[in-house]
Scaffold this active site. Structure first.
Site, PDB file in Angstrom:
ATOM      1  N   GLU A 319       0.822  -1.214   0.000  1.00 17.91           N
ATOM      2  CA  GLU A 319       0.000   0.000   0.000  1.00 17.91           C
ATOM      3  C   GLU A 319       0.857   1.265   0.000  1.00 17.91           C
ATOM      4  OE1 GLU A 319      -2.781  -0.662   3.296  1.00 17.91           O
ATOM      5  OE2 GLU A 319      -4.122  -1.632   1.864  1.00 17.91           O
ATOM      6  N   ASP A 392      -8.646  -8.927   3.324  1.00 14.25           N
ATOM      7  CA  ASP A 392      -8.345  -7.904   4.326  1.00 14.25           C
ATOM      8  C   ASP A 392      -9.413  -7.843   5.419  1.00 14.25           C
ATOM      9  OD1 ASP A 392      -7.247  -5.856   5.702  1.00 14.25           O
ATOM     10  OD2 ASP A 392      -7.599  -4.314   4.194  1.00 14.25           O
ATOM     11  N   GLU A 420     -12.711  -2.547  11.728  1.00 13.02           N
ATOM     12  CA  GLU A 420     -12.629  -1.740  10.511  1.00 13.02           C
ATOM     13  C   GLU A 420     -13.728  -2.080   9.507  1.00 13.02           C
ATOM     14  OE1 GLU A 420      -8.882  -2.119   8.493  1.00 13.02           O
ATOM     15  OE2 GLU A 420      -9.546  -0.948   6.773  1.00 13.02           O
TER      16      GLU A 420
HETATM   17  C1  BDP Z   1      -6.155  -2.179   5.801  1.00 16.43           C
HETATM   18  C2  BDP Z   1      -6.423  -0.818   6.342  1.00 16.43           C
HETATM   19  C3  BDP Z   1      -5.230   0.093   6.288  1.00 16.43           C
HETATM   20  C4  BDP Z   1      -4.044  -0.621   6.916  1.00 16.43           C
HETATM   21  C5  BDP Z   1      -3.819  -1.918   6.186  1.00 16.43           C
HETATM   22  C6  BDP Z   1      -2.712  -2.765   6.785  1.00 16.43           C
HETATM   23  O1  BDP Z   1      -7.484  -0.255   5.617  1.00 16.43           O
HETATM   24  O2  BDP Z   1      -5.564   1.256   6.984  1.00 16.43           O
HETATM   25  O3  BDP Z   1      -2.916   0.185   6.870  1.00 16.43           O
HETATM   26  O4  BDP Z   1      -4.961  -2.706   6.276  1.00 16.43           O
HETATM   27  O5  BDP Z   1      -3.034  -3.743   7.430  1.00 16.43           O
HETATM   28  O6  BDP Z   1      -7.156  -3.005   6.298  1.00 16.43           O
HETATM   29  O7  BDP Z   1      -1.544  -2.474   6.581  1.00 16.43           O
END
Ligand code: BDP
Length: 726
Positions: A319, A392, A420
């Site tokens: 990301e 996720d 989340e």
């Molecule tokens: C996702 C989240 C993000 C996190 C990412 C992670 O939306 O904010 O940084 O995972 O786990 O679920 O690195």
């Protein structure tokens, strides 16, 4: 006049009869309120007339203090902490004894809340220095173990017996953690915000540290120790380089100083680019000698400041975060460089596998494609930290295919306690069943019974290290977790991390009794609500294996119509693939073939719609709307049935909760009741949004007996769009 006076007096009397302070949830499950049943209290009092702590360990002193505090509250009498010599042989008491020879093997008896004893099989945690034993010797209760931490865990287990009103007579309890690293991961930022945090700002007040130590840190430590958590990563995986500066390390050291007496070590998430950002180097290439030196030197500095520092957590090349791939290196190159920097220090590198860049195909497969080929290439101090599922933290995911596929690498399990994708701190969703479902999933890596739990605890491949991490749901809200029942998720994580053989239902009951009420019928109702809550949430949001159809960015509310985003795999249509024919993501050999990442037994079971469990159907199959499912209904009808019954079940939760009102603190009861109202309103959003949107493809009527939504698709879209506005 007299009448008015009498009225005033009565008012005063009524006020005096109310508990002076309503329960604001701050004390979590460590309430230690007086045991109301006088005869039971008397029994407890008789067994706990003194405490003796044998040994000098700092954590042992914490254990003795906690025991004293707990007994003071529960028994409503002060219990002296004596030294050996002062012990009066006519009295009965509790002795805490560090015994260097104690070998609390994993042949573990865990008295659970219903008093039943379980015998567990051998595990990698055999003979853990954290294991404890409670035995009755010469009329006294003796808590023993090899370390202060063992005794602290023993003390909390003993207090739990009282808190859940179990008898103490002839108590015999042996327990040893099955997993070595049991960590909370905070996604807290230096500016006090919390990524995906829904319980207020961060509890870590970086500006005030190191001079001012918020008293809350100690209560946080107590809560964690009480459930066996022995490490915390203080900062977000999307890390700031700040924490590695001497300035911030002093602050981190101050926090470590509060946590240490509770057997908890601190860890830091590190920014891969730190050598460039704060080290003045031009590169962060893990094979560059200067970079290596920088990390080695910085690590030595950390250990000088924090001698029991736990290690590093790394999110790299994920990301947009920097990582070794920026220099043509792989995850093992990066992780091993950090492991070398740790050198002789007792620390670990926890390297996250949450990546999805490889190839251009199904996101489901990408972490596997990047990591599986690196099996056997990681240094001994490295653990690879894998989320429970391949996408996720969805409300329900099949277990991550890396579990069982990297036998030569210790794999940590990462679960999310902050909700989340599960309704933030508004929806009541108890996560014990979700975590347990993943742990019990069979990978078939070494034949039937090769569960994720056995991969994670290291027993399947005899790994020397093992770990589990929960992304914390804690914030500065007075009750810590926003939703009062969110506390149960923190609690359940710790209990399952310690012993994954515990049942989530037993844990829910335990938590309820310690936190909310002792009244048996209320305990039953609340426990039922907790146990059903996760599958109810799945039904009204993502039934039958739908996933990732939530609101963009915010990850709240429905947005199945999302067609455009920065990446295709951030849209909803990428995942549900609705069309005039049907619904679902074909991951069979005819589709993305993600199923091939699983063992043959699973490939076969999940590969056919006839044998694939309904809960996973649309994860693996694109099915025609009219396809008859194992439930007897066509896909469309089953989908609608789940959305409608799911939303209705929130009304059931409300009724259950209303019925326990007399048994629960008024303020806390009202808080949960109000949240359940929001939850129902939003369950109806989900239901209407999804059935109306998918109906544009299925072109089928809402099946009887369910009423058509009263709003149109356009109306519900407008409604949820408000929540996406900046
Ligand atoms: C996702 C989240 C993000 C996190 C990412 C992670 O939306 O904010 O940084 O995972 O786990 O679920 O690195």
């Amino acid at each position: 006049m007299l009448l008015r006076f009498t009225f005033f007096f009565l008012l005063l009397l009524a006020a005096a009869m109310q508990p002076s302070v309503a329960d604001d949830g701050y004390r979590l499950w460590l309430k230690y309120d007086r045991v109301a049943d006088a005869s039971l209290r008397a029994q407890y009092q008789a067994s706990a007339q003194f405490i003796v702590a044998e040994g000098q360990d700092v954590v042992l002193r914490t254990a003795a203090a906690e025991l004293q505090r707990g007994l003071q509250g529960l028994l409503d009498q002060s219990v002296p902490v004596l030294n050996q010599a002062e012990k009066n042989s006519t009295k009965r008491g509790i002795i805490l004894r560090i015994d260097p020879t104690a070998n609390v093997s994993a042949q573990t008896n865990t008295a659970n809340v219903s008093g039943k004893k379980k015998t567990n099989s051998a595990s990698a945690a055999k003979g853990s220095p954290e294991g404890f034993q409670i035995a009755t010797q010469g009329g006294n209760l003796v808590v023993s173990g090899r370390s202060g931490a063992a005794l602290l865990y023993g003390v909390f287990a003993l207090l739990r017996q009282l808190q859940t009103r179990q008898p103490l007579a002839n108590l015999a309890l042996t327990s040893s953690p099955r997993i070595q690293y049991r960590l909370l991961n905070h996604w807290d930022n230096p500016n006090g915000t919390v990524e995906r945090g829904y319980a207020g700002s961060s509890i870590w007040k970086w500006q005030e540290l190191p001079e001012r130590i918020d008293p809350r840190y100690e209560d946080y430590a107590r809560a964690n120790a009480s459930i066996g958590i022995n490490g915390v990563v203080l900062n977000n995986v999307n890390a700031s380089a700040r924490y590695l500066t001497p300035e911030y390390l002093r602050k981190v050291a101050a926090v470590a100083g509060v946590l240490r007496p509770y057997g908890i070590r601190v860890y830091l998430s590190v920014l891969w680019a730190a050598p460039k950002v704060i080290g003045g180097l031009t590169t962060s290439d893990p094979l560059n000698p200067q970079v290596q030196q920088w990390w080695a030197h910085r690590t030595d500095e950390i250990y000088k400041t924090i001698p029991d520092f736990g290690g590093f957590l790394v999110k790299a090349n994920s990301e947009g975060e920097p990582g070794p791939q920026d220099y043509g290196r792989n995850h093992a190159d990066g992780a091993n460089m950090l492991a070398r920097a740790l050198g002789q220090h007792d620390g670990a590198v926890m390297w996250r596998a949450f990546v999805y860049q490889a190839g251009s195909g199904d996101r489901f497969k990408q972490a596997y494609e990047e990591f599986q080929p690196l099996d056997g290439k990681f240094a001994p101090k490295v653990l690879v930290q894998v989320k429970n599922g391949p996408i996720d933290f969805q409300a329900r995911e099949p277990f991550h295919p890396l579990f069982g596929a990297m036998p030569r690498t210790p794999l940590m399990l990462e679960v999310q306690l902050t909700q989340e994708y599960l309704g933030f701190a508004t929806h009541l969703v108890y996560l014990g069943p979700l975590i347990k479902e993943c742990l019990m999933a069979d990978t078939y890596a070494k034949g039937p019974g090769s569960t994720v739990a056995k991969v994670v605890d290291g027993s399947l491949e005899n790994h020397a290290v093992s770990g589990i991490a929960g992304v914390a749901n804690i914030g500065a809200d007075r009750n810590w977790t926003g939703h009062p029942v969110g506390q149960a998720n923190w609690y359940a994580f710790g209990r399952l991390a310690w012993d994954h053989t515990l049942s989530p239902a037993a844990i829910a009951e335990e938590w309820t009794r310690m936190t909310l009420t002792q009244e048996p019928a209320a305990v039953r109702s609340i426990t039922q609500v907790l146990n059903e809550s996760r599958s109810i949430y799945v039904r009204y949001t993502t039934p039958l294996g739908l996933h990732h159809i939530m609101g963009q960015n915010l990850h709240y509310g429905p947005e199945p119509w999302l067609t455009k985003s920065a990446r295709p795999d951030w849209t909803a249509i990428y995942y549900h693939r609705a069309d005039s024919v049907g619904l679902g993501f074909d991951r069979t050999a005819m589709g993305s073939n993600a199923l091939a990442l699983y063992a043959p037994a699973l490939r076969q079971r999940w590969g056919s719609p006839a044998t694939c469990p309904p809960d996973f159907l649309l994860w693996f199959h694109h099915l025609p709307w009219g396809q008859k499912l194992s439930t007897g209904r066509p896909l469309w009808d089953e989908l609608c049935t789940r959305y409608y019954t799911g939303a209705d079940s929130v009304l059931w939760m409300q009724r259950q909760w209303a019925a326990v009102q007399p048994a629960v603190d008024a303020e806390l009861h009202a808080d949960v009741a109000a949240r359940l109202q929001v939850q129902h309103r939003e369950a109806l959003w989900w239901r209407d949004a999804c059935v109306l949107y998918f109906q544009t493809f299925s072109r089928r009527p809402i099946p009887a007996p369910f009423p058509k939504p009263i709003r149109s698709l356009a109306e519900i879209k407008e409604q949820v769009a408000i929540y996406q506005l900046r």
